[in-house]
Scaffold this motif. Structure first.
Motif: not given
Lengths: 194, 363
Positions: A79, A86, A66-67, B22, A62, B18, A72, A82-83, A74-75, A89-90
């Motif tokens: 990110c 996820v 990507i960034l 999920i 990421i 993402l 970007t 969030a990853s 600063h994101l 959660q999985i």
């Protein structure tokens, strides 16, 4: 060849000399809470090894693919979190499916891996130190292993302490913190190896 | 391209990716499809897999006793799983007695339905029904405590024993939540029942019930529980902690209305004086029945305030002072787990056999 030796060095350093739990003191909440018994410590350790390895690799992709190209950076915090959420959660869905016992034993600490600062810390260090993808893989795995080894060692010590008589005032969290401090000193001693 | 637009597009892209991951994982890992539960070998229900056995059975109107609403703290929702080989969960180990574990009991709130399974439950569970009720009265009777009268609509009467409890269905987002409350009225009145509800901080059940107005409808299930008066002739000593008076009030009604000849002593313990209720009733009984007496106990009253109508001490201290008078009695304890555990520990120290102590913990 030098790439591979870097990989080994970084992995070794992440496990021992730069142990994320005992030299950076990250992820201390579950470190104290989940070290009551070796069985749950093993489950939690395995979960952290998995989450740390996978999130470091995904966050590397990421950030660098990507960034950085899109300007970007600063994101990154957003990110990364969030990853991590996820992946956790999985993992939670997976553990619930294959091992109800481990799922019940880990209880709230499994979803709480999401906000475990050791996991986010590993991703942020990986960016700061500008590791290559291979080194990131080694660093993520090594950091997870380091945290898991510290947790397992702690649970071993605590199960011995449980059957010992302690001076009043030292029972419970007090002796656990003192033990963690002594273990941290022992791990710092390994710095000479590097 | 402006940095704002790039930031927006990158965040959108990453969060969508993402999100898709999920959703796929959820479909692959937590989709258990429809599962068939066979109950006592002769009844079958089909439920959506992935939920707890207790909530799946509740959904199909098979009710299992539970005081904690599925949090795994009361240990009441016991069923047997004759054909399953699911290892004992750490959450079950904490609350279940060893003899129950050895007898093959499991907690229905902790077991998840992931495939077809067979369940065995005691026949009396099938007596538990669902009732549609109307709030006939709601009145504040003490600080944060309301007395609520529920009138039965469908079915129009309920049969219960003094000391039992019901579960109130609390509407909430997602899964329906159930909360348990003891019945405080006499079983002779089967058309309606009374509850004593203390408003708990962040308690979804008590907040819901406190907001109800006369005429509102409520769904309940019941009756549950075995906190019942025995046939013994020994003096009955009741210890009520706060709204723990509810089932004891029901039992006392039964004793007086059925003319049961038994000496009764009630210890009504609260933290602060304003939490006392039903005092008029207790004093009327005391005047009318020579066999009945009661003692008020306040544990947390500030030193500056006076309290002359009873004792200001810990409940175990009051029991200790009266021990000579009550040592041969049967004990009925109802209230917060902390109070009951404290008293049980005290009784254990005093050598009172556990078969003379009955309790109902408000989890």
């Amino acid at each position: 060849m030098s790439d591979f030796s870097d990989f080994l060095k970084i992995t070794f350093a992440a496990v021992f000399t730069g142990n994320i739990a005992l030299t950076y003191f990250l992820g201390m909440c579950p470190f104290i809470a989940m070290s009551k018994s070796p069985a749950t410590a093993f489950g939690m350790g395995a979960a952290v090894v998995f989450v740390m390895t996978v999130t470091c690799c995904i966050n590397w992709i990421i950030y660098w693919q990507i960034l950085v190209p899109t300007g970007t950076e600063h994101l990154q915090l957003l990110c990364f979190i969030a990853s991590i959420a996820v992946i956790v959660q999985i993992l939670e869905l997976f553990i619930d499916r294959v091992s109800p016992v481990l799922y019940a034993a880990m209880g709230i600490f499994l979803p709480l891996i999401t906000v475990n600062c050791a996991i986010l810390g590993a991703s942020l260090f990986m960016v700061l130190r500008k590791y290559s993808f291979l080194n990131t893989l080694g660093y993520g795995f090594g950091s997870g292993m380091g945290w898991a080894i510290a947790l397992l060692a702690m649970s071993g010590v605590r199960s011995r302490i449980n059957t010992s008589k302690l001076p009043p005032g030292l029972e419970g969290p007090a002796i656990t913190m003192i033990t963690a401090g002594i273990m941290a000193m022992a791990f710092t001693g390994l710095a000479g190896v590097m | 391209m402006s940095i704002y637009l790039t930031t927006f597009l990158v965040s959108l892209g990453i969060s969508t990716a993402l999100g898709v991951i999920i959703v796929i994982a959820d479909k692959l890992l937590s989709n258990y499809g429809e599962c068939t539960i066979t109950i006592n070998d002769d009844k079958q229900v089909v439920v959506e897999g992935g939920n707890s056995l207790m909530s799946s059975l509740f959904e199909k109107k098979y009710f299992i006793p539970s005081a904690c609403g599925g949090k795994g703290t009361c240990g009441y929702c016991m069923v047997k799983l004759p054909d399953e080989d699911i290892p004992l969960l750490p959450t079950e180990e904490i609350v279940m007695a060893e003899k129950d574990v050895n007898a093959g009991w499991r907690l229905a709130c902790q077991i998840k339905v992931k495939k077809n399974m067979s369940v065995w439950m005691p026949e009396e569970y099938f007596m538990i029904k669902e009732f549609h009720c109307r709030v006939a009265k709601t009145e504040t009777i003490a600080a944060d405590i309301k007395e609520i009268e529920l009138e039965m609509i469908e079915p129009d009467s309920i049969e219960f024993k003094a000391g039992q409890y019901i579960q109130v269905m609390v509407p909430s987002v997602g899964e329906t939540v159930y909360r348990s409350y003891s019945i405080s009225s006499h079983p002779g009145n089967c058309k309606s029942l009374f509850l004593n509800i203390k408003l708990e901080d962040k308690g979804i059940g008590s907040t819901y019930l406190h907001k109800l107005k006369v005429g509102d409808t409520v769904n309940i299930s019941g009756p549950y529980g075995d906190f019942l008066l025995t046939g013994s002739n020994r003096q009955a000593v009741f210890v009520a902690g706060g709204v723990g008076l509810a089932p004891i009030n029901s039992i006392l009604h039964q004793i007086f209305q059925d003319n049961i000849d038994r000496k009764c002593l009630v210890y009504f313990k609260v933290k602060l004086e304003e939490e006392f209720y039903y005092l008029e009733q207790l004093s009327q009984w005391k005047e009318k029945y020579a066999n009945f007496s009661y003692k008020l106990v306040v544990s947390d009253i500030p030193e500056t305030e006076s309290f002359d109508s009873g004792e200001r001490a810990r409940i175990t201290k009051v029991l200790e002072d009266d021990f000579q008078k009550i040592s041969e009695s049967e004990f009925y304890l109802c209230g917060a787990p902390k109070m009951i555990n404290g008293i049980m520990e005290y009784f254990d120290k005093k050598g009172i056999p556990s078969d003379r102590v009955f309790y109902d913990k408000f989890e």
